[in-house]
Design a protein around this motif. Structure first.
Motif, PDB file in Angstrom:
ATOM      1  N   ARG A   1      17.481   7.992  11.376  1.00  0.00           N
ATOM      2  CA  ARG A   1      18.011   6.797  11.548  1.00  0.00           C
ATOM      3  C   ARG A   1      19.163   6.529  10.422  1.00  0.00           C
ATOM      4  O   ARG A   1      20.276   5.937  10.823  1.00  0.00           O
ATOM      5  CB  ARG A   1      17.370   5.564  11.638  1.00  0.00           C
ATOM      6  CG  ARG A   1      16.284   5.454  13.027  1.00  0.00           C
ATOM      7  CD  ARG A   1      15.892   4.002  13.148  1.00  0.00           C
ATOM      8  NE  ARG A   1      15.305   3.143  12.122  1.00  0.00           N
ATOM      9  CZ  ARG A   1      15.577   2.174  11.742  1.00  0.00           C
ATOM     10  NH1 ARG A   1      16.492   1.458  12.076  1.00  0.00           N
ATOM     11  NH2 ARG A   1      15.035   1.621  10.743  1.00  0.00           N
ATOM     12  N   GLY A   2      18.977   7.134   9.304  1.00  0.00           N
ATOM     13  CA  GLY A   2      19.675   6.696   8.140  1.00  0.00           C
ATOM     14  C   GLY A   2      19.650   5.251   7.678  1.00  0.00           C
ATOM     15  O   GLY A   2      20.484   4.522   7.121  1.00  0.00           O
ATOM     16  N   HIS A   3      18.500   4.654   7.941  1.00  0.00           N
ATOM     17  CA  HIS A   3      17.934   3.168   7.438  1.00  0.00           C
ATOM     18  C   HIS A   3      16.417   3.292   7.233  1.00  0.00           C
ATOM     19  O   HIS A   3      16.004   4.392   7.506  1.00  0.00           O
ATOM     20  CB  HIS A   3      18.060   2.331   8.626  1.00  0.00           C
ATOM     21  CG  HIS A   3      19.485   2.329   9.223  1.00  0.00           C
ATOM     22  ND1 HIS A   3      20.570   1.544   8.242  1.00  0.00           N
ATOM     23  CD2 HIS A   3      20.238   2.358  10.349  1.00  0.00           C
ATOM     24  CE1 HIS A   3      21.361   1.489   8.943  1.00  0.00           C
ATOM     25  NE2 HIS A   3      21.293   2.196  10.273  1.00  0.00           N
ATOM     26  N   TYR A   4      16.122   2.407   6.438  1.00  0.00           N
ATOM     27  CA  TYR A   4      14.695   2.462   6.054  1.00  0.00           C
ATOM     28  C   TYR A   4      13.937   1.513   7.227  1.00  0.00           C
ATOM     29  O   TYR A   4      14.450   0.801   8.065  1.00  0.00           O
ATOM     30  CB  TYR A   4      14.525   1.248   4.741  1.00  0.00           C
ATOM     31  CG  TYR A   4      14.743   1.821   3.712  1.00  0.00           C
ATOM     32  CD1 TYR A   4      14.048   2.877   2.608  1.00  0.00           C
ATOM     33  CD2 TYR A   4      16.251   1.938   3.142  1.00  0.00           C
ATOM     34  CE1 TYR A   4      14.246   3.139   1.428  1.00  0.00           C
ATOM     35  CE2 TYR A   4      16.525   2.504   1.621  1.00  0.00           C
ATOM     36  CZ  TYR A   4      15.603   3.127   1.127  1.00  0.00           C
ATOM     37  OH  TYR A   4      15.733   3.952  -0.211  1.00  0.00           O
ATOM     38  N   ASP A   5      12.827   2.081   7.626  1.00  0.00           N
ATOM     39  CA  ASP A   5      11.953   1.513   8.386  1.00  0.00           C
ATOM     40  C   ASP A   5      10.998   0.543   7.774  1.00  0.00           C
ATOM     41  O   ASP A   5      11.114   0.487   6.602  1.00  0.00           O
ATOM     42  CB  ASP A   5      10.996   2.500   8.897  1.00  0.00           C
ATOM     43  CG  ASP A   5      11.737   3.505   9.875  1.00  0.00           C
ATOM     44  OD1 ASP A   5      12.796   3.284  10.504  1.00  0.00           O
ATOM     45  OD2 ASP A   5      11.314   4.627  10.154  1.00  0.00           O
ATOM     46  N   PHE A   6      10.770  -0.402   8.515  1.00  0.00           N
ATOM     47  CA  PHE A   6       9.887  -1.451   7.810  1.00  0.00           C
ATOM     48  C   PHE A   6       8.805  -2.030   8.805  1.00  0.00           C
ATOM     49  O   PHE A   6       8.771  -1.720  10.017  1.00  0.00           O
ATOM     50  CB  PHE A   6      10.708  -2.663   7.173  1.00  0.00           C
ATOM     51  CG  PHE A   6      11.694  -3.473   7.965  1.00  0.00           C
ATOM     52  CD1 PHE A   6      13.023  -2.821   8.050  1.00  0.00           C
ATOM     53  CD2 PHE A   6      11.348  -4.694   8.614  1.00  0.00           C
ATOM     54  CE1 PHE A   6      13.768  -3.318   9.087  1.00  0.00           C
ATOM     55  CE2 PHE A   6      12.015  -5.154   9.526  1.00  0.00           C
ATOM     56  CZ  PHE A   6      13.514  -4.653   9.855  1.00  0.00           C
ATOM     57  N   GLY A   7       7.650  -2.648   8.417  1.00  0.00           N
ATOM     58  CA  GLY A   7       6.583  -3.197   8.958  1.00  0.00           C
ATOM     59  C   GLY A   7       6.727  -4.530   9.815  1.00  0.00           C
ATOM     60  O   GLY A   7       8.083  -4.856   9.618  1.00  0.00           O
ATOM     61  N   PRO A   8       6.051  -4.730  10.552  1.00  0.00           N
ATOM     62  CA  PRO A   8       6.373  -5.926  11.565  1.00  0.00           C
ATOM     63  C   PRO A   8       6.387  -7.353  10.453  1.00  0.00           C
ATOM     64  O   PRO A   8       5.653  -7.410   9.659  1.00  0.00           O
ATOM     65  CB  PRO A   8       5.099  -6.234  12.500  1.00  0.00           C
ATOM     66  CG  PRO A   8       4.100  -5.356  11.914  1.00  0.00           C
ATOM     67  CD  PRO A   8       4.664  -4.130  11.059  1.00  0.00           C
ATOM     68  N   ILE A   9       7.172  -7.979  10.974  1.00  0.00           N
ATOM     69  CA  ILE A   9       7.446  -9.373  10.341  1.00  0.00           C
ATOM     70  C   ILE A   9       6.453 -10.599  11.129  1.00  0.00           C
ATOM     71  O   ILE A   9       6.233 -10.716  12.165  1.00  0.00           O
ATOM     72  CB  ILE A   9       8.669  -9.828  10.237  1.00  0.00           C
ATOM     73  CG1 ILE A   9       9.725  -8.949   9.766  1.00  0.00           C
ATOM     74  CG2 ILE A   9       8.865 -11.418  10.051  1.00  0.00           C
ATOM     75  CD1 ILE A   9      11.308  -9.440   9.390  1.00  0.00           C
ATOM     76  N   ASN A  10       5.798 -11.500  10.290  1.00  0.00           N
ATOM     77  CA  ASN A  10       4.923 -12.192  10.705  1.00  0.00           C
ATOM     78  C   ASN A  10       5.747 -13.439  11.440  1.00  0.00           C
ATOM     79  O   ASN A  10       5.979 -14.545  10.632  1.00  0.00           O
ATOM     80  CB  ASN A  10       3.861 -13.019   9.623  1.00  0.00           C
ATOM     81  CG  ASN A  10       2.881 -13.875   9.955  1.00  0.00           C
ATOM     82  OD1 ASN A  10       3.093 -14.524  11.281  1.00  0.00           O
ATOM     83  ND2 ASN A  10       1.955 -14.229   9.295  1.00  0.00           N
ATOM     84  N   TRP A  11       6.087 -13.432  12.552  1.00  0.00           N
ATOM     85  CA  TRP A  11       7.011 -14.555  12.975  1.00  0.00           C
ATOM     86  C   TRP A  11       6.264 -15.867  13.092  1.00  0.00           C
ATOM     87  O   TRP A  11       6.965 -16.906  13.085  1.00  0.00           O
ATOM     88  CB  TRP A  11       7.855 -14.038  14.493  1.00  0.00           C
ATOM     89  CG  TRP A  11       8.675 -13.073  14.149  1.00  0.00           C
ATOM     90  CD1 TRP A  11       8.787 -11.989  14.618  1.00  0.00           C
ATOM     91  CD2 TRP A  11       9.938 -13.005  13.238  1.00  0.00           C
ATOM     92  NE1 TRP A  11       9.760 -11.158  13.916  1.00  0.00           N
ATOM     93  CE2 TRP A  11      10.654 -11.981  13.227  1.00  0.00           C
ATOM     94  CE3 TRP A  11      10.462 -14.276  12.464  1.00  0.00           C
ATOM     95  CZ2 TRP A  11      11.856 -11.659  12.615  1.00  0.00           C
ATOM     96  CZ3 TRP A  11      11.797 -14.040  11.977  1.00  0.00           C
ATOM     97  CH2 TRP A  11      12.172 -12.719  11.966  1.00  0.00           C
ATOM     98  N   GLN A  12       4.986 -16.087  13.565  1.00  0.00           N
ATOM     99  CA  GLN A  12       4.166 -17.074  13.480  1.00  0.00           C
ATOM    100  C   GLN A  12       4.440 -17.889  12.282  1.00  0.00           C
ATOM    101  O   GLN A  12       4.631 -19.048  12.329  1.00  0.00           O
ATOM    102  CB  GLN A  12       2.817 -16.704  13.668  1.00  0.00           C
ATOM    103  CG  GLN A  12       2.042 -18.024  14.216  1.00  0.00           C
ATOM    104  CD  GLN A  12       2.686 -18.715  15.485  1.00  0.00           C
ATOM    105  OE1 GLN A  12       3.193 -18.023  16.495  1.00  0.00           O
ATOM    106  NE2 GLN A  12       3.034 -20.183  15.490  1.00  0.00           N
TER     107      GLN A  12
END
Lengths: 93, 330
Positions: free
Chosen positions: B271-282
């Motif tokens: 992707r040429g980007h950093y992957d990151f984990g899910p954000i806690n939208w709650q």
């Protein structure tokens, strides 16, 4: 604060340049407006001179009347230096 | 991001054919990248959206002074104290530029501030988190102002002239904020004791996710984005801005010798980007609704500041009247 007067602020950045509109301030009077304008718009040596003018005192062209109002200057290409074609031999003029 | 979840009041973006001649001329002007100025005709929904967005942005600058104000009397050196005060003064200035831009739309400053105090108007979720140790001043400058810059650089091209000009001014000043923040952390990591280094990591652990939330919900959950993008009051999607911020921040994080509290954070070559984990939208929605760690305290501090300052404003008016009287008599 809304009952204070709204002033438009103009700052001259260096000696020899025009004052330029930078934004506005609310103040009880013009003296206070000058001090607030100094604190707000010249924190980093941006100016050597400030004007404040009550916004209500400014008369402006209406935004959407732009075309008819400025029409007279549209069709006078001969007012521009580039209208006059000179041979290259003349050099820069 | 300083403005999150701004309502446009519009359910669906109209096509050019569906628009009235006025709306169409307006949209074509925007499409041609010509700025909208206060005296130009604009759809009411555009005006109201901008008032909401700019006031929210202004409120964020003003409330944003509070987490930092917490450390003025406890800054470790006189130099740090002066820097912090200069930064806080800038935030006040940014709030003022923005309130002025908002007023060009016909909004009343006092009325909009009342909405902040009564809880009707939002401000950025990030300022509802406490600043618990000195490293937080570094992390706020680096991460929070860093995220603000990513957002605001794009907003310099926003379609409304006064807003765009305020953004240009603000961006010029913000880079000092981010650099002073990063320098605080760098100093602690390079010359600090183990306890001080731990403070840096602790600050990053607490502020990392809230900083990512500043960009607002994922594009899929941003019902107002389409209209805001069409009006160019928003120029890049929440997810794109967030990705841009992460991509530029991770190398700085590594240079510090710290880590992010995200086990999924890693470079994705493809992707040429950093992957990151899910954000806690709650958590994000809870904070936005008023239930973050500091919401009540922030709003009551602002309210008290306005109420306690009432006599100063009255005195200024009385003084101006007296001066005018003297001038008239002379």
């Amino acid at each position: 604060m809304s009952e204070w007067i709204l002033f438009e602020v103009f700052v001259r950045s260096k000696h020899g340049l025009n004052h330029k509109h930078v934004g506005s301030v609310h103040a009880a009077d013009a003296n206070m407006a000058l001090e607030s304008a100094r604190d707000l718009y010249t924190r980093r040596n941006e100016g050597v001179s400030i004007w404040v003018v009550p916004s209500a005192q400014i008369t402006a062209t209406a935004g959407d009347e732009k075309e008819p109002f400025f029409d007279p200057s549209q069709d006078k290409v001969y007012r521009h230096a580039s209208f006059y074609e000179l041979p290259d031999e003349v050099g820069h003029m | 991001m300083y403005a999150q979840l701004v309502e446009t009041g519009v359910k669906r973006v109209k096509s050019l054919e569906e628009m009235t001649p006025e709306e169409r001329a307006f949209q074509e002007r925007i499409d041609a990248e010509i700025k909208i100025e206060p005296k130009n005709w604009m759809p009411d929904a555009y005006r109201q959206t901008l008032i909401r967005q700019i006031s929210q942005h202004a409120h964020s600058e003003i409330v944003g002074m509070l987490p930092e104000g917490n450390w003025v009397t406890r800054a470790p050196t006189l130099k740090r104290k002066l820097q912090l005060m200069a930064k806080i003064q800038d935030e006040a200035g940014h709030g003022m530029y923005l309130y002025s831009a908002m007023e060009t739309l016909g909004a009343d400053r006092d009325a909009e501030i009342d909405k902040l105090h009564s809880g009707k108007a939002k401000y950025s979720s990030i300022f509802n988190y406490p600043t618990l140790n000195w490293a937080d001043m570094g992390a706020v400058g680096w991460l929070v102002d860093g995220a603000a810059i990513v957002n605001q650089v794009v907003l310099q091209r926003t379609s409304y002239g006064p807003y765009s000009r305020a953004m240009i001014r603000i961006c010029k000043e913000e880079s000092f904020h981010q650099r002073q923040g990063y320098e605080i952390l760098l100093t602690m990591m390079r010359h600090g004791t183990q306890a001080q280094k731990d403070m840096v990591q602790d600050a990053i652990d607490r502020l990392w996710w809230p900083a990512l939330m500043m960009f607002g919900p994922s594009d899929a959950d941003s019902p107002n984005s389409a209209q805001s993008m069409a009006w160019k009051v928003k120029r890049m999607s929440n997810d794109d801005l967030r990705q841009r911020f992460i991509d530029q921040t991770v190398p700085q994080l590594e240079f510090l010798g710290c880590t992010a509290p995200d086990p999924d954070l890693k470079w994705n070559e493809e992707r040429g980007h950093y992957d990151f984990g899910p954000i806690n939208w709650q958590e994000f929605y809870d904070v936005l609704k008023g239930n973050g760690p500091c919401n009540r305290e922030r709003v009551s501090t602002r309210r008290k500041a306005i109420e306690d300052g009432a006599w100063v404003r009255e005195a200024a008016v009385a003084h101006a009247a007296k001066r005018q009287q003297k001038q008239n008599a002379a």
